[in-house]
Design a protein around this motif. Structure first.
Motif, mmCIF file in Angstrom:
data_model
loop_
_atom_site.group_PDB
_atom_site.id
_atom_site.type_symbol
_atom_site.label_atom_id
_atom_site.label_comp_id
_atom_site.label_asym_id
_atom_site.label_seq_id
_atom_site.Cartn_x
_atom_site.Cartn_y
_atom_site.Cartn_z
ATOM 1 N N ARG A 58 -38.613 43.944 -11.479
ATOM 2 C CA ARG A 58 -38.152 45.285 -11.113
ATOM 3 C C ARG A 58 -37.207 45.217 -9.912
ATOM 4 O O ARG A 58 -36.134 45.819 -9.907
ATOM 5 N N MET B 39 -35.124 48.382 -17.553
ATOM 6 C CA MET B 39 -36.186 48.880 -16.657
ATOM 7 C C MET B 39 -37.121 49.803 -17.430
ATOM 8 O O MET B 39 -38.353 49.777 -17.229
ATOM 9 N N ASP C 252 -25.067 55.774 -6.044
ATOM 10 C CA ASP C 252 -24.628 54.387 -6.250
ATOM 11 C C ASP C 252 -24.461 54.117 -7.737
ATOM 12 O O ASP C 252 -24.550 55.038 -8.556
ATOM 13 N N SER C 253 -24.220 52.883 -8.075
ATOM 14 C CA SER C 253 -23.899 52.579 -9.473
ATOM 15 C C SER C 253 -25.092 52.817 -10.401
ATOM 16 O O SER C 253 -24.922 53.155 -11.571
ATOM 17 N N SER C 254 -26.342 52.673 -9.861
ATOM 18 C CA SER C 254 -27.499 52.910 -10.728
ATOM 19 C C SER C 254 -27.560 54.390 -11.121
ATOM 20 O O SER C 254 -27.955 54.717 -12.248
ATOM 21 N N VAL D 134 -33.953 43.637 -10.968
ATOM 22 C CA VAL D 134 -33.144 44.589 -11.752
ATOM 23 C C VAL D 134 -32.570 45.671 -10.840
ATOM 24 O O VAL D 134 -31.424 46.098 -11.003
ATOM 25 N N GLU D 135 -33.373 46.082 -9.858
ATOM 26 C CA GLU D 135 -32.895 47.100 -8.926
ATOM 27 C C GLU D 135 -31.637 46.610 -8.211
ATOM 28 O O GLU D 135 -30.642 47.329 -8.101
ATOM 29 N N PHE E 57 -31.526 53.963 -7.285
ATOM 30 C CA PHE E 57 -32.455 53.296 -8.216
ATOM 31 C C PHE E 57 -33.888 53.830 -8.101
ATOM 32 O O PHE E 57 -34.621 53.877 -9.085
ATOM 33 N N SER F 188 -25.336 48.487 -14.671
ATOM 34 C CA SER F 188 -26.373 49.388 -14.168
ATOM 35 C C SER F 188 -27.102 50.060 -15.322
ATOM 36 O O SER F 188 -28.347 50.127 -15.340
ATOM 37 N N LYS F 189 -26.307 50.509 -16.286
ATOM 38 C CA LYS F 189 -26.899 51.212 -17.419
ATOM 39 C C LYS F 189 -27.846 50.280 -18.189
ATOM 40 O O LYS F 189 -28.992 50.653 -18.484
ATOM 41 N N LEU G 41 -30.960 49.594 -16.203
ATOM 42 C CA LEU G 41 -31.898 50.723 -16.216
ATOM 43 C C LEU G 41 -32.592 50.832 -17.565
ATOM 44 O O LEU G 41 -33.779 51.172 -17.643
ATOM 45 N N GLY H 294 -25.330 54.696 -13.922
ATOM 46 C CA GLY H 294 -26.000 54.155 -15.109
ATOM 47 C C GLY H 294 -26.985 55.174 -15.685
ATOM 48 O O GLY H 294 -27.046 55.373 -16.897
ATOM 49 N N TYR I 120 -25.664 61.133 -1.789
ATOM 50 C CA TYR I 120 -25.138 59.784 -1.998
ATOM 51 C C TYR I 120 -25.390 59.382 -3.434
ATOM 52 O O TYR I 120 -26.326 59.849 -4.082
ATOM 53 N N ALA J 43 -28.796 46.681 -10.613
ATOM 54 C CA ALA J 43 -28.336 48.015 -11.015
ATOM 55 C C ALA J 43 -27.691 48.766 -9.855
ATOM 56 O O ALA J 43 -26.799 49.590 -10.059
ATOM 57 N N SER J 44 -28.155 48.458 -8.621
ATOM 58 C CA SER J 44 -27.684 49.268 -7.492
ATOM 59 C C SER J 44 -26.512 48.581 -6.792
ATOM 60 O O SER J 44 -26.718 47.668 -6.011
ATOM 61 N N ALA J 45 -25.325 49.042 -7.109
ATOM 62 C CA ALA J 45 -24.166 48.544 -6.369
ATOM 63 C C ALA J 45 -23.612 49.705 -5.556
ATOM 64 O O ALA J 45 -23.449 50.814 -6.063
ATOM 65 N N ASP J 46 -23.339 49.417 -4.298
ATOM 66 C CA ASP J 46 -22.764 50.465 -3.451
ATOM 67 C C ASP J 46 -21.305 50.651 -3.850
ATOM 68 O O ASP J 46 -20.558 49.684 -3.957
ATOM 69 N N MET J 47 -20.904 51.878 -4.082
ATOM 70 C CA MET J 47 -19.556 52.144 -4.585
ATOM 71 C C MET J 47 -18.545 52.389 -3.465
ATOM 72 O O MET J 47 -17.368 52.595 -3.720
ATOM 73 N N THR J 48 -19.014 52.358 -2.203
ATOM 74 C CA THR J 48 -18.112 52.694 -1.094
ATOM 75 C C THR J 48 -16.904 51.765 -1.013
ATOM 76 O O THR J 48 -15.769 52.219 -0.902
ATOM 77 N N ILE K 254 -19.484 47.293 -13.642
ATOM 78 C CA ILE K 254 -20.608 47.620 -12.748
ATOM 79 C C ILE K 254 -21.501 48.682 -13.387
ATOM 80 O O ILE K 254 -22.733 48.556 -13.436
ATOM 81 N N ILE K 255 -20.859 49.736 -13.903
ATOM 82 C CA ILE K 255 -21.639 50.843 -14.438
ATOM 83 C C ILE K 255 -22.392 50.424 -15.707
ATOM 84 O O ILE K 255 -23.566 50.765 -15.888
#
Lengths: 102, 394
Positions: free
Chosen positions: B257, B173, A55-57, B260-261, A24, B166-167, B170, A60, A53, B264-269, B162-163
């Motif tokens: 912000r 944002m 992530d989903s952002s 929203v961060e 992000f 995020s989109k 953003l 996006g 690395y 938008a930010s999900a860890d995909m592991t 998720i994506i």
């Protein structure tokens, strides 16, 4: 964590290179790297060889880049992702939306 | 019978002679040996003569009453008794064998029935396995396979959501960043307004000075100048209020912000791990399905074999029939032997002509032989092999 931008002479090819973590924190720089390119038929290359690395952002952001390119009837190509990054791209079905090279 | 009697008598005489002669010549071994040889030779000659005579007697038996009728009757009675006794034993044994065979066949037949029931149970169980494999028991016919497939699909949808989130985040944002730029523009405008206010303040100050210099004539103007000054001060205050409000809005935007961060930010592991697990599961379910299908096919192939084996077993049970028929025909033979025994008892020494009676017995025996031969030819057991014919037990 940087975004580098390289534009070809005819401005039709834009290379956006990501280094380090693609998350992000890059969203503003990333958007700025392409938002000013409004030339029809532009080709955006996303160079990910140095991205460690994602992530989903990041996913996006890639989709937003794709939306931008589609508005210009252009295309997005993802280049040289590492194995872990490639796995995430595949989970997100990104390979069905754009070309992934290398 | 008769010659044995005579032989024993002669043998007794010879023995007595031998002992006598040997005692006489005990001191003279040579004479003893010669005498023994002599006696043996005489005995041999006598025996041969008697043998010839006896043969002649047997040949003439039908004509001459040389046979001891009482002896014949006693012998015949003895034989009859023996035969009867044997017949009784054989009959008992026959009954025993028949009942043993029937019991054994009954047991085997029962076990075949049981085997068939077990096979049916087994078949039911296999059907259950198959239906369990096909359906986990809910109304929508969910199979393990379809469940895993659905899970995989759900995971994909989840990643998609998720994506998309995020989109969208953003994108908002981006709008927020533009809004921040607009706010910066407002700050710029505010500075200009502040400039105007301070210039107005300065202007009002100058006006007040000029009014004081004019004395009484400028007293009214001095009031106006003060009012203008206080307006400029008010305007500066208002300006500051607006600046504060906008600063507050900026800090709120900072919070937005951050929020929203986070969105938008999900860890995909973890999603990656889940995806790997689902992939492994899909493979596993595929293998299990394949295995199950193989086993079920194997079991299905076994079923006709079991049925065949049972059929062979059932067919083999015909041996009961065959054996019982054979045993029953043996009873006919026993009857024949019994009538032979009867024939023997018919002989009566007081009835007169013994030879005639013997002849009658002989004729009856001949009739019995013919009867037996005939019975043997038309014997009930026409089937000699178990492979022939079909028998259904159940």
């Amino acid at each position: 964590m940087t975004v580098k931008k390289l534009v070809s002479e005819d401005s039709k090819s834009v290379v956006i290179a990501i280094e380090g973590r693609f998350d992000f924190s890059l969203h503003q720089k990333f958007r700025e790297s392409y938002s000013s390119d409004n030339i029809s038929g532009s080709r955006f290359c996303l160079e990910l060889s140095k991205a460690t690395y994602m992530d989903s952002s990041a996913l996006g952001m890639i989709l937003l880049l794709k939306d931008h390119a589609e508005k210009l009837s252009g295309e997005v190509v993802v280049k040289n992702p590492s194995e872990s990054v490639k796995k995430i791209l595949e989970i997100a079905q990104i390979h069905k939306l754009m070309t992934i090279e290398g | 019978m008769f010659n044995f009697h005579i032989i024993t008598t002669i043998a007794g005489v010879v023995l007595a002679l031998l002992i006598g002669v040997n005692t006489l010549f005990i001191q003279l071994p040579a004479i003893s040996v010669v005498a023994t040889l002599l006696i043996i030779v005489i005995f041999f000659l006598l025996f041969r003569e008697h043998q010839q005579k006896f043969n002649a007697t047997v040949e003439a038996g039908s004509k001459n009453e040389l046979i001891d009728a009482e002896l014949v009757q006693t012998t015949f009675t003895q034989m009859s008794l023996l035969i009867s006794k044997q017949v009784v034993i054989v009959e008992t044994e026959l009954e025993r064998v028949t009942s043993l065979v029937r019991d054994a066949v009954g047991g085997i037949s029962e076990s075949f029935k049981y085997l068939q029931n077990l096979t049916a149970d087994q078949q039911t169980m296999i059907s259950t396995i198959i239906s369990n494999n096909k359906n986990i028991g809910d109304d929508s016919n969910t199979t393990l396979e379809s469940f895993v497939h659905d899970s995989s699909k759900t995971l994909e949808d989840f990643v998609g959501v998720i994506i998309t989130t995020s989109k969208q985040s953003l994108e908002s944002m981006g709008y927020t960043d533009e809004m921040v730029k607009q706010l910066d523009g407002i700050f710029n405008l505010l500075s200009q307004v502040e400039n105007i206010a301070s210039q107005t303040n300065l202007l009002a100050l100058n006006a007040a000075i000029e009014a004081a210099r004019a004395g009484d004539a400028g007293r009214g103007f001095s009031v106006v100048a003060n009012e203008v000054r206080s307006l400029s001060v008010n305007s500066t205050e208002l300006n500051n209020d607006i600046r504060n409000e906008i600063s507050l809005a900026q800090s709120i935007i900072d919070n937005l912000r951050k929020s929203v961060e986070l969105m938008a930010s999900a860890d995909m592991t973890s999603t990656l791990e889940a995806k790997d697990k689902v992939t492994v599961m899909v493979e596993h379910v595929g293998n299990v399905n394949k295995e199950t299908n193989n086993v079920v096919e194997g079991l299905a192939a076994l079923a006709p074999q079991i049925i065949d084996t049972v059929a062979t077993g059932v067919r083999s049970l015909q041996f009961e029939d065959l054996t019982c028929q054979a045993l029953a025909s043996l009873k006919d033979n026993l009857v024949a032997i019994e009538s032979l025994s009867e024939q023997l008892t018919l002989f009566d020494k007081n009835k007169g002509n013994c030879a005639e009676q013997l002849l009658i017995i002989q004729e009856n025996c001949q009739a019995l032989i013919e009867q037996t031969t005939h019975a043997d030819q038309t014997r009930g057991v026409s089937q000699s092999s178990m492979e022939e014919g079909e028998v259904d037990l159940f």
